[in-house]
Write a protein that holds these residues in place. Sequence first.
Motif, PDB file in Angstrom:
ATOM      1  N   ILE B 406       0.909  -1.190   0.047  1.00  0.00           N
ATOM      2  CA  ILE B 406      -0.077  -0.063   0.070  1.00  0.00           C
ATOM      3  C   ILE B 406       0.970   1.192  -0.034  1.00  0.00           C
ATOM      4  O   ILE B 406       0.297   2.066  -0.026  1.00  0.00           O
ATOM      5  CB  ILE B 406      -0.913  -0.155   1.279  1.00  0.00           C
ATOM      6  CG1 ILE B 406      -2.210   0.910   1.186  1.00  0.00           C
ATOM      7  CG2 ILE B 406      -0.350   0.334   2.414  1.00  0.00           C
ATOM      8  CD1 ILE B 406      -2.799   0.846  -0.155  1.00  0.00           C
ATOM      9  N   THR B 407       2.130   1.172   0.235  1.00  0.00           N
ATOM     10  CA  THR B 407       2.934   2.316   0.349  1.00  0.00           C
ATOM     11  C   THR B 407       2.923   3.138  -1.017  1.00  0.00           C
ATOM     12  O   THR B 407       3.009   4.339  -0.745  1.00  0.00           O
ATOM     13  CB  THR B 407       4.447   1.899   0.511  1.00  0.00           C
ATOM     14  OG1 THR B 407       4.412   1.118   1.763  1.00  0.00           O
ATOM     15  CG2 THR B 407       5.351   3.098   0.967  1.00  0.00           C
ATOM     16  N   ALA B 408       3.023   2.593  -2.155  1.00  0.00           N
ATOM     17  CA  ALA B 408       2.984   3.322  -3.384  1.00  0.00           C
ATOM     18  C   ALA B 408       1.537   3.917  -3.691  1.00  0.00           C
ATOM     19  O   ALA B 408       1.479   5.075  -3.894  1.00  0.00           O
ATOM     20  CB  ALA B 408       3.433   2.643  -4.464  1.00  0.00           C
ATOM     21  N   PRO B 409       0.536   3.151  -3.544  1.00  0.00           N
ATOM     22  CA  PRO B 409      -0.672   3.548  -3.939  1.00  0.00           C
ATOM     23  C   PRO B 409      -1.521   4.297  -2.758  1.00  0.00           C
ATOM     24  O   PRO B 409      -2.731   4.874  -3.164  1.00  0.00           O
ATOM     25  CB  PRO B 409      -1.500   2.208  -4.483  1.00  0.00           C
ATOM     26  CG  PRO B 409      -0.998   1.122  -3.614  1.00  0.00           C
ATOM     27  CD  PRO B 409       0.524   1.637  -3.403  1.00  0.00           C
ATOM     28  N   SER B 410      -1.037   4.382  -1.538  1.00  0.00           N
ATOM     29  CA  SER B 410      -1.791   5.046  -0.386  1.00  0.00           C
ATOM     30  C   SER B 410      -2.240   6.283  -0.748  1.00  0.00           C
ATOM     31  O   SER B 410      -3.192   6.725  -0.162  1.00  0.00           O
ATOM     32  CB  SER B 410      -0.773   4.785   0.780  1.00  0.00           C
ATOM     33  OG  SER B 410       0.154   5.810   0.718  1.00  0.00           O
ATOM     34  N   GLY B 411      -1.612   7.249  -1.357  1.00  0.00           N
ATOM     35  CA  GLY B 411      -2.045   8.383  -1.589  1.00  0.00           C
ATOM     36  C   GLY B 411      -2.982   8.657  -2.672  1.00  0.00           C
ATOM     37  O   GLY B 411      -3.788   9.825  -3.032  1.00  0.00           O
ATOM     38  N   ALA B 419      -8.100  -2.392   0.879  1.00  0.00           N
ATOM     39  CA  ALA B 419      -8.084  -3.496   1.430  1.00  0.00           C
ATOM     40  C   ALA B 419      -7.651  -4.490   0.282  1.00  0.00           C
ATOM     41  O   ALA B 419      -7.258  -5.722   0.646  1.00  0.00           O
ATOM     42  CB  ALA B 419      -9.588  -3.588   1.579  1.00  0.00           C
ATOM     43  N   ILE B 420      -8.236  -4.613  -0.802  1.00  0.00           N
ATOM     44  CA  ILE B 420      -7.817  -5.463  -1.761  1.00  0.00           C
ATOM     45  C   ILE B 420      -6.250  -5.749  -2.035  1.00  0.00           C
ATOM     46  O   ILE B 420      -5.800  -6.601  -2.350  1.00  0.00           O
ATOM     47  CB  ILE B 420      -8.787  -5.127  -3.173  1.00  0.00           C
ATOM     48  CG1 ILE B 420     -10.163  -5.248  -3.071  1.00  0.00           C
ATOM     49  CG2 ILE B 420      -8.013  -5.925  -4.362  1.00  0.00           C
ATOM     50  CD1 ILE B 420     -10.912  -4.553  -4.102  1.00  0.00           C
ATOM     51  N   ILE B 421      -5.567  -4.628  -2.240  1.00  0.00           N
ATOM     52  CA  ILE B 421      -4.326  -4.405  -2.383  1.00  0.00           C
ATOM     53  C   ILE B 421      -3.656  -5.024  -1.261  1.00  0.00           C
ATOM     54  O   ILE B 421      -2.647  -5.943  -1.555  1.00  0.00           O
ATOM     55  CB  ILE B 421      -3.870  -3.045  -2.590  1.00  0.00           C
ATOM     56  CG1 ILE B 421      -4.238  -2.485  -3.714  1.00  0.00           C
ATOM     57  CG2 ILE B 421      -2.224  -3.177  -2.465  1.00  0.00           C
ATOM     58  CD1 ILE B 421      -3.973  -0.881  -3.937  1.00  0.00           C
ATOM     59  N   GLY B 422      -3.978  -4.916   0.050  1.00  0.00           N
ATOM     60  CA  GLY B 422      -3.386  -5.745   1.193  1.00  0.00           C
ATOM     61  C   GLY B 422      -3.649  -7.234   1.213  1.00  0.00           C
ATOM     62  O   GLY B 422      -2.730  -7.788   1.250  1.00  0.00           O
ATOM     63  N   LEU B 423      -4.998  -7.556   0.726  1.00  0.00           N
ATOM     64  CA  LEU B 423      -5.265  -8.885   0.868  1.00  0.00           C
ATOM     65  C   LEU B 423      -4.496  -9.646  -0.292  1.00  0.00           C
ATOM     66  O   LEU B 423      -3.987 -10.682   0.141  1.00  0.00           O
ATOM     67  CB  LEU B 423      -6.783  -9.002   0.430  1.00  0.00           C
ATOM     68  CG  LEU B 423      -7.416 -10.513   0.586  1.00  0.00           C
ATOM     69  CD1 LEU B 423      -7.402 -11.077   1.988  1.00  0.00           C
ATOM     70  CD2 LEU B 423      -8.786 -10.370   0.004  1.00  0.00           C
TER      71      LEU B 423
END
Lengths: 151, 561
Positions: B406-411, B419-423
């Motif tokens: 999530i670091t790159a897309p967090s913004g 949630a999907i990215i993390g899963l």
Amino acid sequence: MAANKSQGSYFGLFLGAATVLCAGFAYFGSGTGKALFALGAIAFVGSLFGFLGIKQLEGRTALKPSPEGMKLVGAAICLFGWVVTLTGIHLTSSTGGRIVFALLGIGVTAVGMIYILPAAFNKNAVWKGDSLASEHASIPVAAKTTMEHSR
Amino acid sequence: MKTILRNSCLSHWILAFVLAFGLTAHAQTAAPAAPATAAAAAPAPTVPPADAQLKDAAGKAPTTADLAKGDPGGTITGTINDVPAADSKAGVTLPDVANQVGQNKIAVNFVWTLVCGFLVMFMQAGFAMVESGLCRVKNANHTYMMNFFVYTCGLFAYWILGFAIQMGGAAGNSNLGGLQPLASEHAITLFGKTWGLFGQSGYFLAGHTYDVGVMVIFLFEMVFMDTALTIVTGACAERWKFITFAVSSVIMGAITYPIYGNWAWGGGWLSQLGTNVGLGKGYCDFAGSGVVHAVGGMTALAVSMMIGARIGKYNRDGSSNPIIGHDISAVLIGCFILAFGWFGFNPGSTLGASAAGNLRIGTIAVDTMLAGCTGTLGAIIYMWALKGKPDASMSGNGLLAGLVAITAPSGFVSAAGAAIIGLVAGVLVCVSCAFVENFMKVDDPVGAISVHGTNGLWGVLSVGLFADGTSNYGGSWNGVTGSVTGLFYGDASQLAAQLIGISTLMGFVFTLSFVINLILEFFVGQRVSVETELAGLDIPEMGQLGYPEFVFRPEPAMGTA
């Protein structure tokens, strides 16, 4: 060989040389900068050869010679994949085309990274041969981690 | 948003800053509001000039005697009297107030960025605990020391060279006052377009880069760089010569990391893909899935491949043996420290809390939490369902994988997207660990290659898929007007930019790291001797056991079968 005074000295030389080298690079336009750059470069190379001089003291490692050419080919293929991607940026102006080139480049790089390089390093891996531990039977090995209080 | 702010721990920091700085400005401007309203209601058609209002406010401001009585309600502290006047005889003027408002904005952003940088710095402790906990007790001191010394090596290298390469051409960030001393990017012209390659100002933070804004960005970027460096120590633990680790870390902090950092964040060619060839908003990596984690992961892969597997990891038939870490409590506590530090990593990457679009910090913080949560869930459920146990170390890696991804897309993404990215990251880290260990035969004691490398790349890719086009930090990103929008929201060209970034990480960064460390292998040697490795690195390399009150119980040797 474990950590020792020579390593510490050459690491100090390495850091000092890197500092002088960077100072020379930062002020390269001046005469002093050029002199610092030359001095730093000489000291930097000196530190590397210092390391090389004490390298053999390390003794035998759990690594066996592996095909150097295969390693270089693997690295070259990894880099070539990137070049394919970069070329695609300029060969086509369509988004779809650039995505295809990028995926192609990633695929080429992956071949070098996932197949060729591991194969090169593992070709003569020590674990394919005789047991190292049996050669060093006198050395206790904490293979499974257990601790026991001394008292 | 209000609910998010109330529920988030981060909101307390934000509120503290706003109370400390923002309300001061509000109080200063609130005082003249009453007479202005009264004047508007009166028949007189003219509004008193601003300077007259300021004089009126100054007249009504609490006196020293009023303040001496105490201010338990906090209603008279922070007034026009606290605004410095350029000319004390003329009193506070409108330009004085405007200057103070501007300085308040920069002050909020400085404090925000610095405090977030302090949080990221604390992540070093988390990395140390995770990596050491996953190693055997006989190597605990060595692993802790690598995590400790990498901070020094990286910081020094970044000060003398790395920062100049990465950020020497990064001028223009209005959040931190413009950073105008950093306006020297070396560029080349290809196919009629100018492409940035590396920065050229900021060596030793000397000369005109002796600047308050430059110092803030240096601290923030430095702790990010150190995070990348410490990833490698985990993958190469239990057999890396300390001297080689130190030299390798200096070079990585001075050259490898800063080059890619410049291309993505310092005005380099990846960030120019939008302006130069129309690919989305250029390569977008909000907080460093690629710049920090994938760079660390790619380097970790290069070195761990070169350094070989630990003795006893593989059997002659190629099957692998689990080598269990010595302290799972350190691992899980370390993971929590890292998750805490990530609130500096991602929300801090706005480089400010007071500028256009920066109130999105609440969303960024929640996205970070959610991805960590679903990453843990993904890993636990995967391991539990397929292996029968909710493996603790893989659970920790699942949390970290979600955070890395999530670091790159967090913004740029919504809570659902996060949630999907993390899963996906949580499952991906389990699959990747097995692939690296069993297919590639690369020994990674802590799973760093999969956590940071694989999921760093996934994070970069996910920007090109999930960016929802709602984030608008001042109206443009990388010089391209509009919001970052991914494939699922209608912009395929952003995906192309992200794929080019991934190819650069795999093709260029990996190869550069490989070549640098191959040279170090020649000159210094990467691996400790067999005797040192079998005995444990603590005594031979560090001269002291990690846990001197305990002794090993010799066990049957487990070499190659």
